[in-house]
Design a protein around this motif. Structure first.
Motif, short mmCIF file in Angstrom:
data_model
loop_
_atom_site.label_atom_id
_atom_site.label_comp_id
_atom_site.label_asym_id
_atom_site.label_seq_id
_atom_site.Cartn_x
_atom_site.Cartn_y
_atom_site.Cartn_z
N CYS A 104 1.09 -1.35 0.54
CA CYS A 104 0.20 0.03 0.11
C CYS A 104 1.23 0.96 -0.07
CB CYS A 104 -0.90 0.17 1.02
SG CYS A 104 -2.09 1.67 1.81
N PRO A 105 0.63 2.15 -1.10
CA PRO A 105 1.70 3.74 -0.48
C PRO A 105 1.74 4.39 0.21
CG PRO A 105 0.19 3.51 -2.96
CD PRO A 105 -0.29 2.36 -2.33
N THR A 106 0.59 4.27 0.77
CA THR A 106 0.46 5.39 1.91
C THR A 106 0.81 4.55 3.42
OG1 THR A 106 -1.85 5.90 1.36
CG2 THR A 106 -1.62 6.70 3.44
N SER A 107 0.38 3.16 3.47
CA SER A 107 1.78 2.06 3.93
C SER A 107 3.29 2.84 4.02
CB SER A 107 0.90 0.63 4.61
OG SER A 107 1.80 -0.67 5.38
N ASN A 108 3.20 2.11 2.56
CA ASN A 108 4.77 2.23 3.17
C ASN A 108 5.56 3.80 3.24
OD1 ASN A 108 4.62 -0.10 1.35
ND2 ASN A 108 4.81 0.63 -0.58
N PHE A 109 4.82 4.78 2.48
CA PHE A 109 4.76 6.60 3.00
C PHE A 109 5.26 5.51 4.99
CE2 PHE A 109 4.26 8.70 -0.64
CZ PHE A 109 5.41 9.34 -1.04
N VAL A 110 4.55 5.97 5.23
CA VAL A 110 4.00 5.72 6.46
C VAL A 110 5.87 5.13 7.60
CG1 VAL A 110 3.29 4.61 9.22
CG2 VAL A 110 1.96 6.12 7.27
N GLN A 111 6.11 3.75 6.79
CA GLN A 111 6.77 3.34 7.35
C GLN A 111 8.31 3.72 7.06
OE1 GLN A 111 6.16 -0.62 5.61
NE2 GLN A 111 4.15 -1.14 6.31
N GLN A 112 8.31 4.09 5.94
CA GLN A 112 9.74 4.50 5.52
C GLN A 112 9.64 6.14 5.99
OE1 GLN A 112 9.74 5.09 1.42
NE2 GLN A 112 9.01 3.38 1.59
N MET A 113 8.40 6.48 6.23
CA MET A 113 9.49 8.62 6.73
C MET A 113 8.38 8.75 7.94
SD MET A 113 10.85 9.17 4.38
CE MET A 113 10.99 10.87 4.53
N ALA A 114 7.46 8.24 8.99
CA ALA A 114 7.29 9.08 9.32
C ALA A 114 7.79 8.55 10.88
CB ALA A 114 5.53 7.99 10.10
N PRO A 115 8.42 7.68 11.58
CA PRO A 115 9.59 8.09 12.40
C PRO A 115 10.74 9.44 11.87
CG PRO A 115 9.38 5.72 11.56
CD PRO A 115 8.55 6.41 10.22
N TRP A 116 10.74 9.94 11.04
CA TRP A 116 11.95 10.53 11.35
C TRP A 116 11.42 11.85 10.75
CZ3 TRP A 116 11.81 5.27 8.84
CH2 TRP A 116 12.72 4.83 9.74
N HIS A 117 9.99 12.54 10.19
CA HIS A 117 9.90 13.31 9.01
C HIS A 117 8.65 13.82 9.71
CE1 HIS A 117 9.53 16.15 6.27
NE2 HIS A 117 10.89 15.74 5.69
N ALA A 123 0.95 14.87 7.65
CA ALA A 123 0.19 14.57 6.26
C ALA A 123 -0.40 13.69 6.50
CB ALA A 123 1.45 15.09 4.92
N LEU A 124 0.38 12.63 6.44
CA LEU A 124 0.26 10.86 6.52
C LEU A 124 -0.55 10.62 8.28
CD1 LEU A 124 3.31 9.47 6.06
CD2 LEU A 124 1.42 8.82 4.59
N HIS A 125 -0.83 11.26 9.20
CA HIS A 125 -2.25 11.00 10.17
C HIS A 125 -3.07 11.81 9.79
CE1 HIS A 125 -4.23 12.44 13.90
NE2 HIS A 125 -3.68 11.70 14.00
N ASP A 126 -3.06 13.06 9.01
CA ASP A 126 -4.37 13.83 8.90
C ASP A 126 -5.36 12.85 7.87
OD1 ASP A 126 -3.64 15.31 10.12
OD2 ASP A 126 -3.01 16.96 8.23
N TYR A 165 -6.58 -3.87 6.27
CA TYR A 165 -6.44 -3.09 4.86
C TYR A 165 -4.55 -2.85 4.89
CZ TYR A 165 -5.55 -1.16 0.97
OH TYR A 165 -4.83 -0.52 -0.36
N TRP A 166 -4.41 -2.10 6.07
CA TRP A 166 -2.31 -2.22 5.85
C TRP A 166 -1.73 -3.07 6.07
CZ3 TRP A 166 -1.76 3.30 8.04
CH2 TRP A 166 -1.81 4.70 7.59
#
Length: 196
Positions: A104-117, A123-126, A165-166
């Motif tokens: 999932c593109p959204t889940s991928n972004f969460v895993q790759q970026m949320a902890p560091w940015h 944006a992903l939380h919203d 889903y994720w």
């Protein structure tokens, strides 16, 4: 659409496709430029950094598509449980863009970026919160219509659906098979029956 707007949109769309396959962290600006066939000057005219472009992918591409797919389709639903199931089925089994091997593109972004940015996290939380609230509203409408038991927690159902889903997208990526999707969909259908 002006030429500069069209160029910006092309950069975002092509970059999104590339990032979906390769991941945000491992995709370089040079690869994005080569894929979009724009000059470095054109890229930097629209985006100062790769992170700025990544945020634009979330806000300008993912958010509108997310709304159309996950939220707008629930607005006039007669039966929210059927609609939610149909959305999940379509995304997992019929959507041509979303590939099992890439998740999932959204889940991928969460895993790759949320902890560091922080900006990505917000944006992903919203995005996730908007989906959760739309699901909860739909569940509440189903309760009012007598389609869902009055004691059902709309928030619990919403969080369960999103996390399922994720999670199944990640399992599908690991197994590189849609078989796990079918198992999830069967379980989702059974779960929804308990809510009626």
């Amino acid at each position: 659409m002006k030429k500069s707007e069209a160029t910006r949109l092309t950069i975002l769309q092509k970059a999104f496709e590339l990032i979906y396959v390769k991941g945000f962290q491992t995709t370089s600006i040079d690869e994005i430029i080569a894929t979009t066939q724009v000059t470095k000057g054109a890229f930097y005219y629209h985006f100062k950094t790769k992170d700025e472009m990544g945020l634009a992918i979330i806000t300008d591409l993912m958010k509108p598509n997310f709304r159309k797919t996950f939220i707008d389709s629930l607005q006039n639903s007669r039966n929210p449980l059927e609609s939610i199931y149909d959305i999940m089925y379509h995304l997992l089994m019929e959507n041509d863009f979303l590939k099992v091997e890439y998740g999932c593109p959204t889940s991928n972004f969460v895993q790759q970026m949320a902890p560091w940015h922080n900006a990505f996290t917000q944006a992903l939380h919203d995005l996730s919160k908007e989906w959760e609230l739309a699901l909860a509203k739909s569940i509440e409408q189903g309760k009012k219509a007598g389609l869902i038991r009055k004691d059902v927690s709309a928030k619990e159902v919403s969080v369960f659906v999103i996390s399922g889903y994720w999670g199944v997208r990640n399992l599908g990526k690991l197994e590189n098979s849609k078989e796990v999707y079918l198992t999830y969909l069967k379980g989702l259908k059974s779960y929804f029956k308990t809510l009626q």
